[in-house]
Design a protein around this motif. Structure first.
Motif, PDB file in Angstrom:
ATOM      1  N   VAL A 110       0.861  -1.186   0.000  1.00 32.24           N
ATOM      2  CA  VAL A 110       0.000   0.000   0.000  1.00 32.24           C
ATOM      3  C   VAL A 110       0.895   1.233   0.000  1.00 32.24           C
ATOM      4  CG1 VAL A 110      -1.764   1.308   1.253  1.00 32.24           C
ATOM      5  CG2 VAL A 110      -1.853  -1.202   1.234  1.00 32.24           C
ATOM      6  N   ALA A 111       0.728   2.077  -1.001  1.00 31.32           N
ATOM      7  CA  ALA A 111       1.541   3.298  -1.130  1.00 31.32           C
ATOM      8  C   ALA A 111       0.584   4.484  -1.152  1.00 31.32           C
ATOM      9  CB  ALA A 111       2.351   3.249  -2.417  1.00 31.32           C
ATOM     10  N   ALA A 112       0.794   5.437  -0.247  1.00 31.06           N
ATOM     11  CA  ALA A 112      -0.167   6.542  -0.161  1.00 31.06           C
ATOM     12  C   ALA A 112       0.482   7.804   0.375  1.00 31.06           C
ATOM     13  CB  ALA A 112      -1.332   6.145   0.747  1.00 31.06           C
ATOM     14  N   LYS A 113      -0.098   8.917  -0.031  1.00 26.13           N
ATOM     15  CA  LYS A 113       0.353  10.213   0.488  1.00 26.13           C
ATOM     16  C   LYS A 113      -0.079  10.364   1.958  1.00 26.13           C
ATOM     17  CE  LYS A 113      -0.030  15.158  -0.605  1.00 26.13           C
ATOM     18  NZ  LYS A 113      -0.632  16.133  -1.518  1.00 26.13           N
ATOM     19  N   HIS A 114      -1.295   9.915   2.275  1.00 27.13           N
ATOM     20  CA  HIS A 114      -1.805  10.030   3.647  1.00 27.13           C
ATOM     21  C   HIS A 114      -2.086   8.655   4.220  1.00 27.13           C
ATOM     22  CE1 HIS A 114      -2.923  13.804   1.592  1.00 27.13           C
ATOM     23  NE2 HIS A 114      -2.383  14.315   2.683  1.00 27.13           N
ATOM     24  N   MET A 115      -1.783   8.513   5.506  1.00 27.08           N
ATOM     25  CA  MET A 115      -1.965   7.245   6.213  1.00 27.08           C
ATOM     26  C   MET A 115      -2.831   7.496   7.447  1.00 27.08           C
ATOM     27  SD  MET A 115      -0.129   4.665   4.904  1.00 27.08           S
ATOM     28  CE  MET A 115       1.089   4.494   3.596  1.00 27.08           C
ATOM     29  N   LYS A 142       3.995   2.130   2.629  1.00 21.13           N
ATOM     30  CA  LYS A 142       4.998   3.191   2.475  1.00 21.13           C
ATOM     31  C   LYS A 142       4.331   4.479   1.995  1.00 21.13           C
ATOM     32  CE  LYS A 142       9.716   3.710   0.964  1.00 21.13           C
ATOM     33  NZ  LYS A 142      10.853   3.150   0.267  1.00 21.13           N
ATOM     34  N   ARG A 143       4.872   5.603   2.428  1.00 21.60           N
ATOM     35  CA  ARG A 143       4.400   6.892   1.908  1.00 21.60           C
ATOM     36  C   ARG A 143       4.882   7.076   0.483  1.00 21.60           C
ATOM     37  NH1 ARG A 143       1.258  10.193   5.701  1.00 21.60           N
ATOM     38  NH2 ARG A 143       1.773   9.264   7.702  1.00 21.60           N
ATOM     39  N   ALA A 144       4.013   7.574  -0.375  1.00 21.20           N
ATOM     40  CA  ALA A 144       4.415   7.906  -1.747  1.00 21.20           C
ATOM     41  C   ALA A 144       3.395   8.875  -2.324  1.00 21.20           C
ATOM     42  CB  ALA A 144       4.461   6.643  -2.601  1.00 21.20           C
ATOM     43  N   ILE A 145       3.879   9.713  -3.229  1.00 19.90           N
ATOM     44  CA  ILE A 145       2.966  10.613  -3.958  1.00 19.90           C
ATOM     45  C   ILE A 145       3.179  10.351  -5.437  1.00 19.90           C
ATOM     46  CG2 ILE A 145       2.329  13.008  -4.434  1.00 19.90           C
ATOM     47  CD1 ILE A 145       3.520  13.773  -1.726  1.00 19.90           C
ATOM     48  N   PHE A 146       2.116  10.012  -6.146  1.00 20.80           N
ATOM     49  CA  PHE A 146       2.240   9.719  -7.573  1.00 20.80           C
ATOM     50  C   PHE A 146       1.604  10.835  -8.396  1.00 20.80           C
ATOM     51  CE2 PHE A 146       1.900   5.608  -5.322  1.00 20.80           C
ATOM     52  CZ  PHE A 146       3.173   5.131  -5.589  1.00 20.80           C
ATOM     53  N   GLU A 147       2.373  11.310  -9.395  1.00 16.57           N
ATOM     54  CA  GLU A 147       1.831  12.317 -10.311  1.00 16.57           C
ATOM     55  C   GLU A 147       0.938  11.631 -11.336  1.00 16.57           C
ATOM     56  OE1 GLU A 147       2.401  15.709 -10.578  1.00 16.57           O
ATOM     57  OE2 GLU A 147       3.291  15.520  -8.582  1.00 16.57           O
ATOM     58  N   HIS A 148       1.414  10.461 -11.794  1.00 16.53           N
ATOM     59  CA  HIS A 148       0.718   9.688 -12.818  1.00 16.53           C
ATOM     60  C   HIS A 148       0.560   8.269 -12.290  1.00 16.53           C
ATOM     61  CE1 HIS A 148      -0.172   7.721 -16.655  1.00 16.53           C
ATOM     62  NE2 HIS A 148      -0.340   8.921 -17.192  1.00 16.53           N
ATOM     63  N   ILE A 149      -0.542   7.616 -12.640  1.00 16.97           N
ATOM     64  CA  ILE A 149      -0.788   6.282 -12.081  1.00 16.97           C
ATOM     65  C   ILE A 149       0.318   5.285 -12.474  1.00 16.97           C
ATOM     66  CG2 ILE A 149      -2.346   5.532 -13.961  1.00 16.97           C
ATOM     67  CD1 ILE A 149      -4.028   4.209 -11.607  1.00 16.97           C
ATOM     68  N   ARG A 150       0.919   5.492 -13.654  1.00 12.93           N
ATOM     69  CA  ARG A 150       1.953   4.529 -14.081  1.00 12.93           C
ATOM     70  C   ARG A 150       3.188   4.604 -13.158  1.00 12.93           C
ATOM     71  NH1 ARG A 150       2.690   8.157 -18.715  1.00 12.93           N
ATOM     72  NH2 ARG A 150       4.039   9.688 -17.774  1.00 12.93           N
ATOM     73  N   ASP A 151       3.369   5.738 -12.459  1.00 20.51           N
ATOM     74  CA  ASP A 151       4.526   5.882 -11.564  1.00 20.51           C
ATOM     75  C   ASP A 151       4.497   4.831 -10.447  1.00 20.51           C
ATOM     76  OD1 ASP A 151       4.985   8.053 -13.138  1.00 20.51           O
ATOM     77  OD2 ASP A 151       4.368   9.540 -11.639  1.00 20.51           O
TER      78      ASP A 151
END
Ligand code: FAD
Length: 361
Positions: free
Chosen positions: A31-36, A169-178
């Motif tokens: 699970v990768a997300a900007k907010h948890m 993990k925290r992550a911010i994706f600009e594009h879904i393919r990232d």
């Protein structure tokens, strides 16, 4: 061979999907997300929800099916897993004839019916007698529902996922393919991305679904107890304002709501609206302050969340974007909790359809 899955989003949609998928063999879920859970942010709807089970879906619709499938898992949590922060609460739905045709009454149409589709799903559904109704209320129904303390429930979902081997993990994706870029999944190549980005699906590159819009909900969290959950068909203060009260499980306080301001991204609580919310709540539910005035409410915090409302309802669909398998689960509007298990179940079915069922390794 197990398949590597990245779920974008750690709201109730992403976490419930991760939990149900983690019970199946053959998936390594990240699970990768900007907010948890633990965060409070205007781009993260889940912590702000009440949250309760009061279906507003139309009988016979896909949404009603998802709501219906979610009752039993939530009731099981309330009955058998107190550590999840879900408890049973009696609830009453009040109708005022003068609200007919208003935005809230239209949104609530099925909820306000004296014989809604979910009467056979929830326990103790009944119509209340005229003599038990307060001033200005023309009819009412009651049933046993649940109220979820989101501050406990979201971390509980994370714990259940961690116990099943899901990584976060925290992550911010600009594009879904990232989300399929090297290094995103701790196990290597990504076989499938699950898109649980809620309202932000409107901004995520490769998705940019402009049919998802915010319906702004302002709330006041208080220490006072309501005794039961109450909801009414409308207010005298405007078409996009609402009045509801629910006491969360396990010391979570009582949520006073609210509003349903479509198209508004305003993150700051409006103090005038907050006062109207508190006055309406005390008038509807005098038990909050033992019949005393609004100054006897003991405020924990004011808040604003944005419901991810999507024209056409929640999107649960397969798609191939930039050559990568994607399954979407976003846009649940004001029903993200009460439809969570039904939606996650369907998402898991689509993941299996995309990749083929996995065998136990
Ligand atoms: P979110 O909780 O918004 O989560 C989205 C996730 O995606 C977050 O982790 C975010 O960081 C991540 N994300 C988004 N974009 C990106 C990106 N580009 N890169 C990385 N991560 C990204 N529902 C009920 O069932 N019952 C209720 O009583 C109820 N009451 C409510 C009251 C209020 C005031 C509000 C605001 C909502 C209420 N809801 C209720 C609705 C419910 O809260 C939502 O439907 C639900 O929380 C949506 O969950 P979600 O997981 O889809 O989105």
């Amino acid at each position: 061979m197990s398949k590597n899955i990245v779920i974008i989003g750690a709201g109730v949609a992403g976490l419930t999907t991760a939990l149900l998928l983690s019970k199946k063999p053959g998936y390594k879920i990240h699970v990768a997300a900007k907010h948890m859970p633990g965060d409070y942010d205007i781009e993260y709807a889940s912590p702000w929800a009440g949250a309760n089970y009061m279906p507003v879906s139309v009988g016979g619709s896909q949404a009603a099916k998802w709501d219906a499938e979610t009752w039993a898992p939530l009731a099981d949590l309330a009955r058998n897993h107190p550590e999840a922060g879900v408890h049973f609460q009696e609830c009453e739905i009040h109708s005022r004839a003068k609200d007919a045709g208003s935005a809230t009454a239209t949104w609530f149409a099925d909820l306000l019916s004296s014989n809604p589709w979910f009467a056979k799903v929830v326990p103790n559904f009944r119509t209340l007698g005229k003599d038990s109704l307060g001033p200005g209320i023309d009819s009412a129904t009651a049933f046993t529902s649940v109220c979820i303390n989101t501050a406990i429930y979201l971390p509980w979902l994370v714990s259940q996922c961690l116990a099943n081997g899901v990584t976060f993990k925290r992550a911010i994706f600009e594009h879904i393919r990232d989300a399929s870029a090297p290094g995103t999944h701790p196990r290597g190549n990504v076989d499938l991305i699950v898109n649980c980005t809620g309202l932000m699906a409107s901004k995520l590159g490769g998705v940019e679904d402009t049919s998802v819009v915010p319906a702004r909900g302002q709330i006041v969290l208080v220490r006072n107890e309501a005794g039961k959950m109450l909801d009414v068909s409308g207010t005298d203060d405007g078409d996009d304002e609402a009045c509801y009260v629910m006491t969360r499980a396990a010391g979570g306080g009582t949520i006073l709501g609210g509003s349903y301001q479509k198209g508004s991204w305003e993150s700051q609580p409006d103090p005038n609206l907050a006062l109207r919310i508190m006055k309406r709540a005390v008038a509807m539910c005098p038990a909050l302050t033992n019949g005393r005035g609004v100054e006897h409410l003991d405020v924990i915090r004011h808040g604003v969340g944005l419901r991810p409302v999507r024209e056409g309802g929640t999107r649960i669909e397969k798609e191939v974007i930039a050559g990568i398998n994607v399954v979407h689960n976003y846009g649940a509007g004001g029903a993200g909790y009460q439809s969570s298990y039904g939606c996650a179940l369907e998402t898991v079915n689509l993941i299996e359809e995309s990749l083929g069922p996995r065998s136990r390794l």
